[in-house]
Scaffold this motif. Structure first.
Motif, mmCIF file in Angstrom:
data_model
loop_
_atom_site.group_PDB
_atom_site.id
_atom_site.type_symbol
_atom_site.label_atom_id
_atom_site.label_comp_id
_atom_site.label_asym_id
_atom_site.label_seq_id
_atom_site.Cartn_x
_atom_site.Cartn_y
_atom_site.Cartn_z
ATOM 1 N N TYR A 34 0.818 -1.210 0.000
ATOM 2 C CA TYR A 34 0.000 0.000 0.000
ATOM 3 C C TYR A 34 0.852 1.260 0.000
ATOM 4 O O TYR A 34 0.414 2.306 -0.493
ATOM 5 N N SER A 35 2.038 1.190 0.579
ATOM 6 C CA SER A 35 2.911 2.366 0.606
ATOM 7 C C SER A 35 3.398 2.753 -0.784
ATOM 8 O O SER A 35 3.909 3.858 -0.974
ATOM 9 N N LEU A 36 3.232 1.857 -1.735
ATOM 10 C CA LEU A 36 3.645 2.128 -3.121
ATOM 11 C C LEU A 36 2.476 2.556 -3.996
ATOM 12 O O LEU A 36 2.598 2.642 -5.216
ATOM 13 N N THR A 37 1.324 2.825 -3.358
ATOM 14 C CA THR A 37 0.124 3.236 -4.087
ATOM 15 C C THR A 37 -0.411 4.538 -3.498
ATOM 16 O O THR A 37 0.092 5.032 -2.493
ATOM 17 N N ASP A 38 -1.469 5.074 -4.125
ATOM 18 C CA ASP A 38 -2.120 6.269 -3.583
ATOM 19 C C ASP A 38 -3.403 5.884 -2.843
ATOM 20 O O ASP A 38 -4.440 6.536 -2.972
ATOM 21 N N TRP A 39 -3.332 4.847 -2.056
ATOM 22 C CA TRP A 39 -4.456 4.334 -1.270
ATOM 23 C C TRP A 39 -4.988 5.425 -0.344
ATOM 24 O O TRP A 39 -4.237 6.114 0.338
ATOM 25 N N ASN A 40 -6.330 5.574 -0.323
ATOM 26 C CA ASN A 40 -6.952 6.594 0.527
ATOM 27 C C ASN A 40 -7.741 6.002 1.685
ATOM 28 O O ASN A 40 -8.478 6.714 2.367
ATOM 29 N N GLY A 41 -7.614 4.695 1.910
ATOM 30 C CA GLY A 41 -8.336 4.044 2.983
ATOM 31 C C GLY A 41 -9.543 3.280 2.511
ATOM 32 O O GLY A 41 -10.010 2.355 3.187
ATOM 33 N N ASN A 42 -10.080 3.649 1.349
ATOM 34 C CA ASN A 42 -11.242 2.963 0.780
ATOM 35 C C ASN A 42 -10.893 2.221 -0.497
ATOM 36 O O ASN A 42 -11.243 1.053 -0.662
ATOM 37 N N THR A 43 -10.213 2.893 -1.377
ATOM 38 C CA THR A 43 -9.848 2.286 -2.660
ATOM 39 C C THR A 43 -8.359 2.456 -2.895
ATOM 40 O O THR A 43 -7.760 3.454 -2.478
ATOM 41 N N VAL A 44 -7.786 1.470 -3.554
ATOM 42 C CA VAL A 44 -6.374 1.524 -3.930
ATOM 43 C C VAL A 44 -6.299 2.029 -5.361
ATOM 44 O O VAL A 44 -6.780 1.376 -6.291
ATOM 45 N N GLY A 45 -5.718 3.203 -5.518
ATOM 46 C CA GLY A 45 -5.619 3.795 -6.844
ATOM 47 C C GLY A 45 -4.440 3.247 -7.621
ATOM 48 O O GLY A 45 -4.087 2.080 -7.519
ATOM 49 N N GLN A 46 -3.820 4.136 -8.333
ATOM 50 C CA GLN A 46 -2.730 3.705 -9.191
ATOM 51 C C GLN A 46 -1.439 3.456 -8.407
ATOM 52 O O GLN A 46 -1.239 3.988 -7.330
ATOM 53 N N PHE A 47 -0.602 2.633 -8.987
ATOM 54 C CA PHE A 47 0.699 2.321 -8.408
ATOM 55 C C PHE A 47 1.630 3.506 -8.644
ATOM 56 O O PHE A 47 1.822 3.941 -9.776
ATOM 57 N N VAL A 48 2.220 4.040 -7.568
ATOM 58 C CA VAL A 48 3.058 5.241 -7.696
ATOM 59 C C VAL A 48 4.531 4.949 -7.420
ATOM 60 O O VAL A 48 5.356 5.867 -7.444
ATOM 61 N N GLY A 49 4.855 3.703 -7.122
ATOM 62 C CA GLY A 49 6.251 3.340 -6.890
ATOM 63 C C GLY A 49 6.817 3.988 -5.643
ATOM 64 O O GLY A 49 6.184 3.982 -4.571
ATOM 65 N N LEU A 50 7.984 4.583 -5.765
ATOM 66 C CA LEU A 50 8.666 5.179 -4.613
ATOM 67 C C LEU A 50 8.329 6.651 -4.406
ATOM 68 O O LEU A 50 8.977 7.320 -3.590
ATOM 69 N N PHE A 251 -5.402 9.412 9.035
ATOM 70 C CA PHE A 251 -6.818 9.489 9.406
ATOM 71 C C PHE A 251 -7.403 10.892 9.346
ATOM 72 O O PHE A 251 -8.625 11.032 9.241
ATOM 73 N N ALA A 252 -6.570 11.915 9.419
ATOM 74 C CA ALA A 252 -7.074 13.283 9.278
ATOM 75 C C ALA A 252 -7.030 13.732 7.821
ATOM 76 O O ALA A 252 -7.980 14.322 7.312
ATOM 77 N N MET A 253 -5.909 13.426 7.155
ATOM 78 C CA MET A 253 -5.735 13.826 5.759
ATOM 79 C C MET A 253 -6.209 12.765 4.769
ATOM 80 O O MET A 253 -6.306 13.035 3.571
ATOM 81 N N ARG A 254 -6.479 11.546 5.290
ATOM 82 C CA ARG A 254 -6.940 10.424 4.456
ATOM 83 C C ARG A 254 -5.939 10.059 3.364
ATOM 84 O O ARG A 254 -6.300 9.599 2.288
ATOM 85 N N LYS A 255 -4.644 10.233 3.653
ATOM 86 C CA LYS A 255 -3.597 9.835 2.719
ATOM 87 C C LYS A 255 -2.931 8.579 3.262
ATOM 88 O O LYS A 255 -1.812 8.597 3.770
ATOM 89 N N MET A 256 -3.653 7.452 3.166
ATOM 90 C CA MET A 256 -3.212 6.209 3.775
ATOM 91 C C MET A 256 -1.917 5.678 3.166
ATOM 92 O O MET A 256 -1.025 5.211 3.876
ATOM 93 N N GLY A 257 -1.814 5.716 1.850
ATOM 94 C CA GLY A 257 -0.606 5.220 1.200
ATOM 95 C C GLY A 257 0.619 6.036 1.583
ATOM 96 O O GLY A 257 1.691 5.486 1.866
ATOM 97 N N PHE A 258 0.460 7.354 1.607
ATOM 98 C CA PHE A 258 1.550 8.243 1.999
ATOM 99 C C PHE A 258 1.933 8.014 3.457
ATOM 100 O O PHE A 258 3.117 7.944 3.807
ATOM 101 N N ALA A 259 0.923 7.880 4.329
ATOM 102 C CA ALA A 259 1.187 7.618 5.740
ATOM 103 C C ALA A 259 1.871 6.270 5.927
ATOM 104 O O ALA A 259 2.750 6.125 6.791
ATOM 105 N N GLN A 260 1.498 5.289 5.115
ATOM 106 C CA GLN A 260 2.119 3.968 5.230
ATOM 107 C C GLN A 260 3.590 4.019 4.854
ATOM 108 O O GLN A 260 4.420 3.335 5.466
ATOM 109 N N SER A 261 3.937 4.827 3.871
ATOM 110 C CA SER A 261 5.358 4.967 3.507
ATOM 111 C C SER A 261 6.140 5.598 4.656
ATOM 112 O O SER A 261 7.271 5.200 4.936
ATOM 113 N N LYS A 262 5.537 6.573 5.347
ATOM 114 C CA LYS A 262 6.190 7.158 6.517
ATOM 115 C C LYS A 262 6.373 6.113 7.612
ATOM 116 O O LYS A 262 7.412 6.072 8.278
#
Length: 288
Positions: A34-50, A251-262
């Motif tokens: 999930y950290s390699l995607t733009d997942w928002n908590g509901n749907t997994v969007g496109q693969f964004v790599g690193l 959970f506040a910004m709903r940027k799950m994929g970005f948060a997972q990379s952190k």
């Protein structure tokens, strides 16, 4: 006896391995994807790599939280272990029936949840300290938690108060395991209490340092509930620790994929620090 080659060994170990896989390894693998995607908590969007990882290193708020967490961890680990060792030395003296009383009192803060501790100390800083400041006219007691510096020391005081009693019990168990014959021999040779502590007890406590340093480091880095209850990251995110930064991103910004990379970056930092700490203290155990 069971050996690691017997079928019974692996059969008995299987439930624990399955539980470990389901709780630890599977979420880690899924989270890494999930950290390699733009997942928002509901749907997994496109693969964004690193891209998420690159953004994380460019995120000033995330980097500031890492620096703040590192400073907090260094100060807290030193203070907790120094205070815990002093308390352990105190309660292992011949205090009679007071020994159990002091051990209980010193350990009690560890039994209180982090959220409750945060609210307790928030009351102390915002009400008790303010009242003392008003009555005495001393500015030191006024405005706690309103600046980054006092907020930092407020978090340190809370965490040290919570963890010192727990670490004390670990030191107590190791101090009680030091052979009495060695201490008696040192006393007969004319060693002072300070010499006995520095030359005999301290080297024999190296295994305890391995355990306590690991526990305090890992707990200091992942602290969240105390941070939330005491300062909520304020003022202006100046006391926001890394765990809170990741939580808010998810959970506040709903940027799950970005948060997972952190979170993955944070995990790797903690693993590297823990491995280095354990390897150093293990070597000290052998040399001691």
């Amino acid at each position: 006896m069971l050996t690691n080659k017997s079928k019974s060994f692996w059969l008995l170990l299987l439930p624990a391995l399955l539980g470990l896989a389901l709780v630890l390894f599977v979420p880690l693998l899924v989270g890494s994807y999930y950290s390699l995607t733009d997942w928002n908590g509901n749907t997994v969007g496109q693969f964004v790599g690193l891209d998420n990882y690159i953004r994380a290193f460019k995120d000033q708020g995330f980097m500031d939280s890492l620096i703040f967490t590192a400073k907090f961890s260094i100060v807290s680990v030193v203070l907790i272990n120094v205070i815990a060792l002093m308390l352990a030395t105190l309660v292992t003296q011949k205090l009679g029936r007071w020994t159990t009383f002091f051990r209980t009192i010193f350990f009690m803060p560890n039994l209180i949840g982090g959220i409750i501790l945060g609210f307790i100390w928030q009351f102390i800083f915002n009400k008790a300290f303010e009242t003392i400041g008003d009555l005495s006219g001393i500015g030191f007691f006024k405005g706690w938690l309103s600046t980054p510096e006092t907020g930092f020391w407020g978090l340190v005081m809370l965490f040290v108060w919570q963890m010192s009693g727990y670490m004390m019990l670990i030191y107590v168990s190791f101090l009680n395991n030091i052979p009495e014959e060695i201490l008696e021999a040192a006393d007969m040779d004319g060693a002072s209490p300070m010499q006995t502590f520095l030359r005999i007890k301290l080297p024999m406590l190296m295994p305890a340092f391995t355990v306590t340093l690991f526990l305090t480091l890992s707990n200091a880095f992942k602290i969240y509930d105390q941070n939330l209850a005491l300062t909520q990251g304020g003022p202006y995110n100046s006391t926001q620790m890394t765990a809170m930064n990741i939580y808010n991103e998810a959970f506040a910004m709903r940027k799950m994929g970005f948060a997972q990379s952190k979170a993955i970056i944070f995990l790797l930092i903690i693993v590297v620090i823990s491995v280095v700490q354990i390897s150093i203290t293990r070597k000290k155990e052998i040399s001691a």
